[in-house]
Design an enzyme around this catalytic site. Sequence first.
Site, PDB file in Angstrom:
ATOM      1  CB  CYS A 164      -0.953  -0.006   1.193  1.00 24.48           C
ATOM      2  SG  CYS A 164      -1.989  -1.478   1.236  1.00 24.48           S
ATOM      3  CG  HIS A 302      -2.012   4.231   5.254  1.00 29.11           C
ATOM      4  ND1 HIS A 302      -1.904   4.067   3.889  1.00 29.11           N
ATOM      5  CD2 HIS A 302      -2.148   2.971   5.764  1.00 29.11           C
ATOM      6  CE1 HIS A 302      -1.947   2.777   3.586  1.00 29.11           C
ATOM      7  NE2 HIS A 302      -2.104   2.092   4.709  1.00 29.11           N
ATOM      8  CD  GLU A 313      -1.921   7.607   9.162  1.00 30.49           C
ATOM      9  OE1 GLU A 313      -1.470   8.426   8.336  1.00 30.49           O
ATOM     10  OE2 GLU A 313      -2.863   6.821   8.895  1.00 30.49           O
ATOM     11  CE  LYS A 334      -5.597   4.276   2.014  1.00 32.22           C
ATOM     12  NZ  LYS A 334      -4.726   5.433   2.305  1.00 32.22           N
ATOM     13  CG  HIS A 339      -6.601   0.763   1.276  1.00 39.34           C
ATOM     14  ND1 HIS A 339      -5.652   1.383   0.483  1.00 39.34           N
ATOM     15  CD2 HIS A 339      -5.900   0.139   2.267  1.00 39.34           C
ATOM     16  CE1 HIS A 339      -4.447   1.141   0.971  1.00 39.34           C
ATOM     17  NE2 HIS A 339      -4.573   0.388   2.047  1.00 39.34           N
ATOM     18  CG  PHE A 398       0.058  -6.041   4.362  1.00 38.76           C
ATOM     19  CD1 PHE A 398      -0.482  -5.239   5.356  1.00 38.76           C
ATOM     20  CD2 PHE A 398      -0.748  -7.024   3.804  1.00 38.76           C
ATOM     21  CE1 PHE A 398      -1.791  -5.402   5.786  1.00 38.76           C
ATOM     22  CE2 PHE A 398      -2.057  -7.204   4.230  1.00 38.76           C
ATOM     23  CZ  PHE A 398      -2.580  -6.396   5.225  1.00 38.76           C
TER      24      PHE A 398
END
Length: 412
Positions: A164, A302, A313, A334, A339, A398
């Site tokens: 991502c 994010h 975050e 998002k 996403h 990830f």
Amino acid sequence: MSRKVVITGLGVMTSLGRDLSAFWNNLMEGKSGVSLIESFDTSDYPTKIAASIKDFNPEDYMDRKEARRMDRFVQFAIAACQFAIKDSGLVIGENADPERVGVSVGSGIGGLSTWEEQSRILFERGPKRVSPFFIPMLIANMASGQISIMTGAKGPNSTAVTACATGTHSIGDSFKIIQRGEADVMICGGAEATISPIGVAGFCSARAMSTRNDEPERASRPFDINRDGFVMGEGSGVLILESLEHAEKRGAKIYAEVIGYGMSGDAFHMTDPDPDGARRCMLRALNDAGLEPGEIDYINAHGTSTSVGDKSETTAIKNAFGDHAYKLAVSSTKSMTGHLLGAAGGVEALICCLAIKNGRIPPTINLDDQDPECDLDYVPNVPRTADIKVTMSNSFGFGGHNATIVLRKHEA
């Protein structure tokens, strides 16, 4: 050699639209692009929703024969690239030297639907029926490769694959390529198309996605106490980066200046984020930009709408910015786009450009009951007018891959 780098063109392909004006208006109206999945039967799936692009015809952007040899993620990249180039006024071979124009458009997963389809053909019909285009259709570098082929860009050509964080790494790497003089122009961003049976099944098995199927438009709710996972999106965001000298020479309009780029690794866990990795990433971007934390006006977070990710975050922002964290505007778009995985960073950098240009901060929609552990100003539900001079965009993937870019209003 360190040159100033500016953004001169934007191209987007998402469930919220493909025209920049329409896309921005939908963001400002707090619209959601999330709906029930219609492309396959979701009866046995716990998640039945996604931010799908339902009216996409690749033949609007490329020859039918060529389209059939491209995975959907590459088709999205080609379409967004065409929009960005048109928006920039760039004409490769006329006002830009082809050997000084590069490409870096990444994908976190690549041609997942191609894998799926050709695997089915292999098991049902045998190896001789597998397409000769199987490999070049699925590999993640093919968005950059096909854009280079179709535009004639002969400069640096590469692909980031960092889950991502891909789109933001692609933009940051392109920024550095221009800054150090290896290219004058970079076509950069990300593309993703994973709303397929195997893609949705995989994330469902990981229990990462929302199951709020009865309220698709309210399912993505970053920083809300009732969030229950992310909503998958698809599409592409492509930006045209140029050296300031090159842009001014051809009289290009300028959206913003790229001034900082940070990267870090969590070295912690395959899927769970470590707030210290994100903190270090943001501070590296600030240091690269030569800024103090108090100079950032807005962060496009994010903000995926997962329980662990949003809290991590938030902690990272507070640890990086100290007291200024509570004076910042922070929002997650998002909540509206879903996403987009490897494409998220490209779309969200584009949003930061439009926020600077229009003096408006997009909201975090569906933020009805804020999580006490997420205690920053997330611009809940309605946009905000503001004089935005400097923005930051975060992307975390990830594997513990972190990327942050910093954009600044360009003063002519």
